[in-house]
Design a protein around this motif. Structure first.
Motif, PDB file in Angstrom:
ATOM      1  N   PRO A  96       0.821  -1.208   0.000  1.00 40.82           N
ATOM      2  CA  PRO A  96       0.000   0.000   0.000  1.00 40.82           C
ATOM      3  C   PRO A  96       0.857   1.260   0.000  1.00 40.82           C
ATOM      4  CG  PRO A  96       0.048  -0.984   2.185  1.00 40.82           C
ATOM      5  CD  PRO A  96       0.755  -1.940   1.276  1.00 40.82           C
ATOM      6  N   THR A  97       0.195   2.369  -0.273  1.00 42.55           N
ATOM      7  CA  THR A  97       0.881   3.662  -0.218  1.00 42.55           C
ATOM      8  C   THR A  97       1.480   3.874   1.173  1.00 42.55           C
ATOM      9  OG1 THR A  97      -0.664   4.583  -1.814  1.00 42.55           O
ATOM     10  CG2 THR A  97       0.575   6.150  -0.481  1.00 42.55           C
ATOM     11  N   ARG A  98       2.724   4.358   1.231  1.00 38.11           N
ATOM     12  CA  ARG A  98       3.352   4.560   2.540  1.00 38.11           C
ATOM     13  C   ARG A  98       4.397   5.662   2.447  1.00 38.11           C
ATOM     14  NH1 ARG A  98       8.386   2.008   3.170  1.00 38.11           N
ATOM     15  NH2 ARG A  98       9.051   0.863   1.290  1.00 38.11           N
ATOM     16  N   VAL A  99       4.715   6.223   3.613  1.00 41.07           N
ATOM     17  CA  VAL A  99       5.776   7.221   3.710  1.00 41.07           C
ATOM     18  C   VAL A  99       6.979   6.542   4.352  1.00 41.07           C
ATOM     19  CG1 VAL A  99       6.490   9.426   4.692  1.00 41.07           C
ATOM     20  CG2 VAL A  99       4.133   9.110   3.917  1.00 41.07           C
ATOM     21  N   PRO A 100       8.118   6.465   3.670  1.00 42.10           N
ATOM     22  CA  PRO A 100       9.296   5.799   4.247  1.00 42.10           C
ATOM     23  C   PRO A 100       9.842   6.604   5.424  1.00 42.10           C
ATOM     24  CG  PRO A 100       9.881   6.917   2.217  1.00 42.10           C
ATOM     25  CD  PRO A 100       8.393   7.033   2.344  1.00 42.10           C
ATOM     26  N   SER A 101      10.693   5.990   6.203  1.00 42.36           N
ATOM     27  CA  SER A 101      11.301   6.677   7.345  1.00 42.36           C
ATOM     28  C   SER A 101      12.249   7.765   6.853  1.00 42.36           C
ATOM     29  CB  SER A 101      12.061   5.678   8.221  1.00 42.36           C
ATOM     30  OG  SER A 101      13.194   5.177   7.513  1.00 42.36           O
ATOM     31  N   LEU A 102      12.505   8.727   7.743  1.00 40.76           N
ATOM     32  CA  LEU A 102      13.418   9.812   7.397  1.00 40.76           C
ATOM     33  C   LEU A 102      14.792   9.270   7.029  1.00 40.76           C
ATOM     34  CD1 LEU A 102      14.263  12.752   7.158  1.00 40.76           C
ATOM     35  CD2 LEU A 102      14.556  12.823   9.645  1.00 40.76           C
ATOM     36  N   ALA A 103      15.237   8.249   7.714  1.00 43.32           N
ATOM     37  CA  ALA A 103      16.560   7.683   7.443  1.00 43.32           C
ATOM     38  C   ALA A 103      16.659   7.164   6.011  1.00 43.32           C
ATOM     39  CB  ALA A 103      16.858   6.560   8.437  1.00 43.32           C
ATOM     40  N   ASP A 104      15.538   6.629   5.491  1.00 46.70           N
ATOM     41  CA  ASP A 104      15.546   6.054   4.143  1.00 46.70           C
ATOM     42  C   ASP A 104      15.557   7.119   3.052  1.00 46.70           C
ATOM     43  OD1 ASP A 104      15.550   3.484   5.134  1.00 46.70           O
ATOM     44  OD2 ASP A 104      13.362   3.261   5.059  1.00 46.70           O
ATOM     45  N   VAL A 105      15.073   8.310   3.390  1.00 45.75           N
ATOM     46  CA  VAL A 105      14.973   9.347   2.346  1.00 45.75           C
ATOM     47  C   VAL A 105      15.696  10.626   2.753  1.00 45.75           C
ATOM     48  CG1 VAL A 105      12.817   8.499   1.341  1.00 45.75           C
ATOM     49  CG2 VAL A 105      12.734  10.063   3.300  1.00 45.75           C
ATOM     50  N   LYS A 106      16.656  10.511   3.669  1.00 48.32           N
ATOM     51  CA  LYS A 106      17.317  11.703   4.193  1.00 48.32           C
ATOM     52  C   LYS A 106      18.008  12.509   3.101  1.00 48.32           C
ATOM     53  CE  LYS A 106      20.075  13.215   8.158  1.00 48.32           C
ATOM     54  NZ  LYS A 106      20.800  12.772   9.370  1.00 48.32           N
ATOM     55  N   ASP A 107      18.681  11.828   2.176  1.00 42.72           N
ATOM     56  CA  ASP A 107      19.364  12.547   1.100  1.00 42.72           C
ATOM     57  C   ASP A 107      18.366  13.309   0.228  1.00 42.72           C
ATOM     58  OD1 ASP A 107      21.802  11.675   1.978  1.00 42.72           O
ATOM     59  OD2 ASP A 107      21.956  10.018   0.538  1.00 42.72           O
ATOM     60  N   LYS A 108      17.233  12.686  -0.044  1.00 42.24           N
ATOM     61  CA  LYS A 108      16.211  13.346  -0.858  1.00 42.24           C
ATOM     62  C   LYS A 108      15.647  14.553  -0.114  1.00 42.24           C
ATOM     63  CE  LYS A 108      11.908  12.523  -3.373  1.00 42.24           C
ATOM     64  NZ  LYS A 108      10.877  11.533  -3.768  1.00 42.24           N
ATOM     65  N   VAL A 109      15.400  14.389   1.195  1.00 43.84           N
ATOM     66  CA  VAL A 109      14.889  15.489   2.004  1.00 43.84           C
ATOM     67  C   VAL A 109      15.879  16.650   2.000  1.00 43.84           C
ATOM     68  CG1 VAL A 109      14.278  16.213   4.346  1.00 43.84           C
ATOM     69  CG2 VAL A 109      13.498  13.997   3.479  1.00 43.84           C
ATOM     70  N   ARG A 110      17.159  16.335   2.179  1.00 46.52           N
ATOM     71  CA  ARG A 110      18.185  17.379   2.181  1.00 46.52           C
ATOM     72  C   ARG A 110      18.201  18.129   0.839  1.00 46.52           C
ATOM     73  NH1 ARG A 110      22.600  18.004   5.260  1.00 46.52           N
ATOM     74  NH2 ARG A 110      22.405  15.882   6.071  1.00 46.52           N
ATOM     75  N   GLY A 111      18.149  17.385  -0.254  1.00 40.52           N
ATOM     76  CA  GLY A 111      18.182  18.025  -1.573  1.00 40.52           C
ATOM     77  C   GLY A 111      16.995  18.942  -1.799  1.00 40.52           C
ATOM     78  N   LEU A 112      15.793  18.490  -1.410  1.00 39.67           N
ATOM     79  CA  LEU A 112      14.603  19.310  -1.595  1.00 39.67           C
ATOM     80  C   LEU A 112      14.638  20.560  -0.716  1.00 39.67           C
ATOM     81  CD1 LEU A 112      11.874  16.512  -1.767  1.00 39.67           C
ATOM     82  CD2 LEU A 112      12.676  17.934  -3.652  1.00 39.67           C
ATOM     83  N   LEU A 113      15.083  20.391   0.530  1.00 41.61           N
ATOM     84  CA  LEU A 113      15.130  21.538   1.439  1.00 41.61           C
ATOM     85  C   LEU A 113      16.166  22.566   0.988  1.00 41.61           C
ATOM     86  CD1 LEU A 113      14.341  23.058   3.956  1.00 41.61           C
ATOM     87  CD2 LEU A 113      15.864  21.571   5.295  1.00 41.61           C
ATOM     88  N   VAL A 114      17.358  22.083   0.606  1.00 39.85           N
ATOM     89  CA  VAL A 114      18.402  22.994   0.132  1.00 39.85           C
ATOM     90  C   VAL A 114      17.917  23.752  -1.106  1.00 39.85           C
ATOM     91  CG1 VAL A 114      20.672  23.080  -0.979  1.00 39.85           C
ATOM     92  CG2 VAL A 114      20.363  21.762   1.126  1.00 39.85           C
ATOM     93  N   ASN A 115      17.252  23.071  -2.000  1.00 40.85           N
ATOM     94  CA  ASN A 115      16.750  23.712  -3.211  1.00 40.85           C
ATOM     95  C   ASN A 115      15.718  24.791  -2.865  1.00 40.85           C
ATOM     96  OD1 ASN A 115      16.666  23.576  -6.275  1.00 40.85           O
ATOM     97  ND2 ASN A 115      14.506  23.343  -5.795  1.00 40.85           N
ATOM     98  N   LYS A 116      14.822  24.474  -1.939  1.00 39.30           N
ATOM     99  CA  LYS A 116      13.792  25.438  -1.538  1.00 39.30           C
ATOM    100  C   LYS A 116      14.427  26.682  -0.913  1.00 39.30           C
ATOM    101  CE  LYS A 116       9.730  25.923   1.440  1.00 39.30           C
ATOM    102  NZ  LYS A 116       8.818  25.240   2.402  1.00 39.30           N
ATOM    103  N   LEU A 117      15.393  26.456  -0.009  1.00 41.03           N
ATOM    104  CA  LEU A 117      16.046  27.585   0.655  1.00 41.03           C
ATOM    105  C   LEU A 117      16.872  28.418  -0.334  1.00 41.03           C
ATOM    106  CD1 LEU A 117      17.219  25.801   3.934  1.00 41.03           C
ATOM    107  CD2 LEU A 117      15.258  27.349   3.653  1.00 41.03           C
TER     108      LEU A 117
END
Length: 637
Positions: A486-507
């Motif tokens: 089913p649809t799910r949100v992975p843990s932060l540890a699994d997507v930390k690099d993606k989160v960092r990239g999106l946040l850096v881009n936004k800032l």
């Protein structure tokens, strides 16, 4: 000189508030769709006549074929987008609307009128043979026969009669054309200062707390969410699968080769030159006798000196197309010329000069100058090709029976695909799929019908086989879900690099915009402050340099009443550009001259008026499209 104008025609029409009338393609689909049964669901209607899904599908294929002929290297994915599919449906609705108008207005061109258009219109010159016949080879390459082409031409002629009065009534003045193109192609001298997000991103290093806050922000959750998916087993029954298990003997192959010998040879082509003295069969007898006498005189001349044939043809042949080449018609296949001409050439020996050959066009003197092809390939050279065709035909004969077995087995033994695989000698395959086809998916896994079945309630809940789904011509597929995710949100540890990239881009985007807006404010306050600005450059719609469309329009749309002026605009990637506009310059005459501008302006207005007239006709004949427009089209201004 006019490449920019041609390449940016739609831009011109947008500036002039004009729309292009989509071209229509006559595809003759009524006969085809009458056999399609279940594919007759209406997707649109015009004048009380529905347009079926089958007709829409055929229009898409025809459209794709045309695009591929014009651009053989086009990416196939581009031909399967919702926008391209909708374009085919819009074109079909336009065509049906014009057909309805032509029928109600009794526009039925005569065969003589159609023939006259074909023989006199320069756009059809490539389809006319030197002897006055239609080039069947070119038509065949487009999947058409001469009679089919004539019918399409007749229909096209009728439809053009609907819009021609509107298209030809446009009057464009030189002053208006000049004003429009001066505004469209105005040049501006500018200095640019760029604030690239990569420069700001390099300075950012968000903390773990900031990353966690960004990750947990409900506005960002969708960006990390993994879509639902299913791991499946599936079976494919198609001709390729059946071809592997058919049996035949060497004698079968040789028999097929003998029965289809013409397929394994190189068609013979002959080359000839001719001298034509025109004399239509309907001409008065005295006129025909005079033409024949002239032809006999020339025949005697070239028989006395065969080497003079080309020179005599240049001076005397009344076939303007070939006379300049000494009468040479180049190579042509059997049946390409009119019956009498064709029969004479294929009965001649190399170098021979014929007797007079009479056709509907007059009297021909023919010299046979060469031949090529006609050889039959030996069996051993084409054995692999013969075997492939025999396998295909045997598989086609077996398919109907195998398809029935396949459907019964996957339904009756719904807890496994293996019985069907064993019975029909098929391979159980595995894949992970989503509700929508994955990017780059091909074959059965790109079929919405199969994916709908896979994600059906029974297949997911009970892990039963799907029914046999038709995913293509002579292709059935059945699948079975082995694991549902089913649809799910992975843990932060699994997507930390993606989160960092999106946040850096936004800032970085925010920082670039902030810095750019500050520089813009300073420049507006003190136009003489040119620190950080680049060297002066000239930009226009013909020469955008490295500006994006939005940036270019901001520069060209800025109020130039008081110069220098300054504007700022974000790029598509979030970077920010500040532009100082120093001066205005007239349009570059090398892009388009005044004469060409008037022609383009008139052409654009004619298409705009045709578009408006078509809209009126659609309303009059109640044209309705019953499927939703793609999101991009629906949101377009």
């Amino acid at each position: 000189m006019f490449e920019f104008v041609r390449a940016h025609m739609r831009l011109f029409q947008g500036i002039l508030l004009l729309l292009i009338l989509p071209s229509f393609a006559l595809v003759g689909m009524q006969g085809y769709t009458s056999m399609m049964g279940g594919a007759n669901a209406g997707v649109a209607s015009v004048d009380g006549r529905k347009i079926t899904q089958a007709e829409w599908d055929l229009a898409q294929r025809e459209q794709g074929d045309r695009i591929r002929r014009q651009n053989p290297t086009v990416d196939a994915k581009l031909l399967d987008t919702p926008e391209i599919k909708r374009q085919a449906l819009d074109g079909l609705v336009n065509e049906r609307t014009l057909q309805a108008a032509a029928a109600h207005q009794h526009f039925t061109p005569s065969i003589d009128a159609v023939n006259a258009r074909f023989w006199n219109d320069p756009q059809f010159a490539f389809l006319r043979n030197p002897d006055g016949t239609v080039n069947k080879a070119i038509l065949a390459a487009q999947g058409m026969t001469p009679s089919g082409f004539l019918e399409r031409l007749r229909q096209d002629f009728a439809l053009r009669q609907v819009t021609a009065p509107v298209e030809t009534s446009t009057v464009a003045g030189t002053a208006n054309a000049k004003l429009a193109f001066d505004a469209l192609l105005q040049q501006r001298e500018v200095q640019l200062q760029r604030f690239d997000i990569k420069d700001f991103a390099a300075k950012l290093n968000p903390s773990d707390a900031e990353l966690e806050a960004f990750y947990k922000d409900p506005a960002n959750v969708a960006g990390f969410q993994l879509p639902e998916s299913a791991q499946i087993q599936y079976l494919v029954l198609d001709l390729d699968a059946l071809k592997k298990d058919v049996s035949f003997t060497e004698e079968d192959l040789r028999k097929y080769y003998a029965e289809n010998a013409s397929r394994y040879g190189v068609p013979e082509e002959r080359r000839a030159s001719h001298i034509l003295i025109k004399a239509e069969r309907s001409a008065p007898a005295a006129e025909r006798a005079k033409a024949k006498a002239k032809a006999e005189e020339l025949l005697a001349q070239v028989r006395k000196n065969p080497a003079s044939f080309a020179e005599v043809a240049k001076k005397n042949s009344q076939d303007e197309g070939s006379a300049v080449n000494g009468g040479d018609l180049d190579f042509f296949g059997r049946g390409a010329m009119v019956k009498e001409f064709d029969a004479a050439v294929y009965a001649m020996k190399p170098g021979e000069i014929s007797n007079l050959v009479e056709t509907d066009f007059g009297y021909h003197i023919i010299q046979f100058t060469g031949a090529r092809g006609g050889e039959k390939k030996p069996f051993d050279a084409v054995r692999a090709e013969v075997e492939a065709e025999v396998r295909k035909q045997l598989a086609q004969r077996r398919y109907a029976e195998a398809a029935e077995q396949f459907g019964n087995l996957v339904y009756e033994q719904s807890d496994s695909l293996q019985p069907a695989a064993d019975k029909l000698k098929l391979q159980v395959q595995t894949a992970t799929v989503s509700r929508q086809p994955q990017p780059g998916a091909v074959g059965p896994l790109a079929s919405p019908k199969l994916l709908d079945a896979v994600f059906g309630a029974d297949a997911l809940r009970n892990k039963r086989n799907t029914e046999a789904v038709e995913t293509g011509p002579s292709q059935l597929v059945a699948a079975r879900v082995t694991q549902y995710n089913p649809t799910r949100v992975p843990s932060l540890a699994d997507v930390k690099d993606k989160v960092r990239g999106l946040l850096v881009n936004k800032l970085a985007i925010a920082d670039a915009k902030k810095a750019g807006e500050a520089r813009l404010a300073a420049l507006k306050a003190n136009a003489a402050d040119t620190a950080g600005l680049g060297a002066a450059v000239t930009v226009s719609r013909a020469k955008p340099l490295n500006l994006t469309r939005a940036q270019l329009e901001a520069v060209l749309g800025a109020d130039a009443a008081k110069l220098p002026a300054a504007v700022g605009v974000a790029a598509d990637d979030g970077s920010y550009v500040v532009a100082r506009i120093n001066q205005l310059q007239p349009r570059d005459a090398a892009v388009i001259d005044d004469k060409r501008a008037v022609q383009q302006y008139a052409s654009a207005w004619a298409r705009a008026e045709s578009q408006a007239y078509l809209a009126v006709l659609k309303s009059q004949y109640k044209a309705v499209i019953k499927v939703a427009a793609p999101a991009s089209a629906a949101s377009a201004p």
